[in-house]
Enzyme design. Sequence first.
Site, PDB file in Angstrom:
ATOM      1  N   SER A  50     -82.190  51.581  77.754  1.00 15.79           N
ATOM      2  CA  SER A  50     -83.100  50.256  78.369  1.00 15.79           C
ATOM      3  C   SER A  50     -83.613  49.728  77.340  1.00 15.79           C
ATOM      4  O   SER A  50     -83.272  49.489  75.958  1.00 15.79           O
ATOM      5  CB  SER A  50     -83.550  50.900  79.621  1.00 15.79           C
ATOM      6  OG  SER A  50     -83.981  49.425  80.142  1.00 15.79           O
ATOM      7  N   ASP A 101     -74.562  47.173  86.032  1.00 19.33           N
ATOM      8  CA  ASP A 101     -75.797  47.014  85.542  1.00 19.33           C
ATOM      9  C   ASP A 101     -76.481  45.766  85.878  1.00 19.33           C
ATOM     10  O   ASP A 101     -76.193  45.004  85.293  1.00 19.33           O
ATOM     11  CB  ASP A 101     -76.038  47.609  84.076  1.00 19.33           C
ATOM     12  CG  ASP A 101     -77.282  47.715  83.481  1.00 19.33           C
ATOM     13  OD1 ASP A 101     -78.277  47.564  84.396  1.00 19.33           O
ATOM     14  OD2 ASP A 101     -77.568  48.727  82.454  1.00 19.33           O
ATOM     15  N   HIS A 123     -77.808  52.548  86.003  1.00 14.47           N
ATOM     16  CA  HIS A 123     -78.713  52.232  84.728  1.00 14.47           C
ATOM     17  C   HIS A 123     -79.718  53.367  84.567  1.00 14.47           C
ATOM     18  O   HIS A 123     -79.884  53.812  83.299  1.00 14.47           O
ATOM     19  CB  HIS A 123     -79.601  50.816  85.067  1.00 14.47           C
ATOM     20  CG  HIS A 123     -80.392  50.396  83.772  1.00 14.47           C
ATOM     21  ND1 HIS A 123     -79.843  49.682  82.923  1.00 14.47           N
ATOM     22  CD2 HIS A 123     -81.722  50.846  83.504  1.00 14.47           C
ATOM     23  CE1 HIS A 123     -81.101  49.511  81.967  1.00 14.47           C
ATOM     24  NE2 HIS A 123     -82.095  50.265  82.324  1.00 14.47           N
TER      25      HIS A 123
END
Length: 350
Positions: free
Chosen positions: A161, A295, A324
């Site tokens: 991320s 996502d 995610h």
Amino acid sequence: MLVRARRSGRKLEDGLQQLERSGRVSSTKMLWMEEEALGQEEFLYCCGAATQLLKFGSADCWLKGISSNSTKVLFLIIPGNPGIVCYYKPFMRILYKILNQRYPIWAISHAGHCVPPEDMEMMEDVELEDVFGLNGQVEHKLSFLRRHVPKDVKLVLIGHSIGCYMILEMMKREPKLQVLKAVLLFPTIERMAESPQGKLMTPVLCKLRFLLYVPIYFLSFLPESVKASLVRWALQSLQSLDETTVSASLNLFNVDCAANAMYMGSQEMMHVVQRDDPTIRRYLDKLIFYYGSNDHWCPITYYEDMKKSFPEGTIHLCQKGIRHAFVLDANLEMAQMLTDWLCTDIAKLL
């Protein structure tokens, strides 16, 4: 794949027993190897901020006779937000076993995202202005590498991320980093506020986050068992919930940790806008991207744009329906894919 991971674990245990029976390692060293396989947690001050480090294997393992490879390598995980390293513990444990404990695998928390021990404050002497902000967190990781990792150690950086954005920034700011490969999982490296989740979270993080401090403050007084029950209730949709995830989530009941995570999140919405194409182009042969097919932080159009801009790059789109937050229920799949991607580079080190 589950059978393969279990076999890796059995091979590890059988190998340790064979080494002990052969007399090639002492009982003391055997105990050390077993402890390494379980992972070690420690806290330190980095840039004046409390930082948690999770280790599977020591950086000097090649000096202890455990690894026969001549090249010194460290796998370093840069987490998402919240940057709580224990969320990654199951993933790291599996990866460490698949790699037969050959290379140390570490994860460093974001500054101020984990509750420090009782005898340790959240901040020591201020060494870096705004260490809890996005820019400060990047410098925080670079400072850690300068102080705690020898310069001749090659790095396999694993970002998740916003950790992917940080890795690109680290490589841009410190070109001399010995990066062997950088794996960017579910990369939030552009247009965060424009993403479906960003549109929802931007007003919360940028304007309303202060209102959330009050309920978190009152929740912090609940007994640990009650907090854990709340976490289990919130994650009840998961088919299997690792207790490590539960204990890691307890950090979010701390006002300081939650405030630091939300503050960093507000800066992500404002500053992660334009993709850093010059840096990506410069290091493209060292980068592996993995985008989610559903996502809400980096929609599939971001993957398609990346493929158009860098058709020669190693850019994957998930075909397994992994979320995610893969650390919740897809650690085995991610560890296996990662080793498959890196097998050629790892083979060159043997």
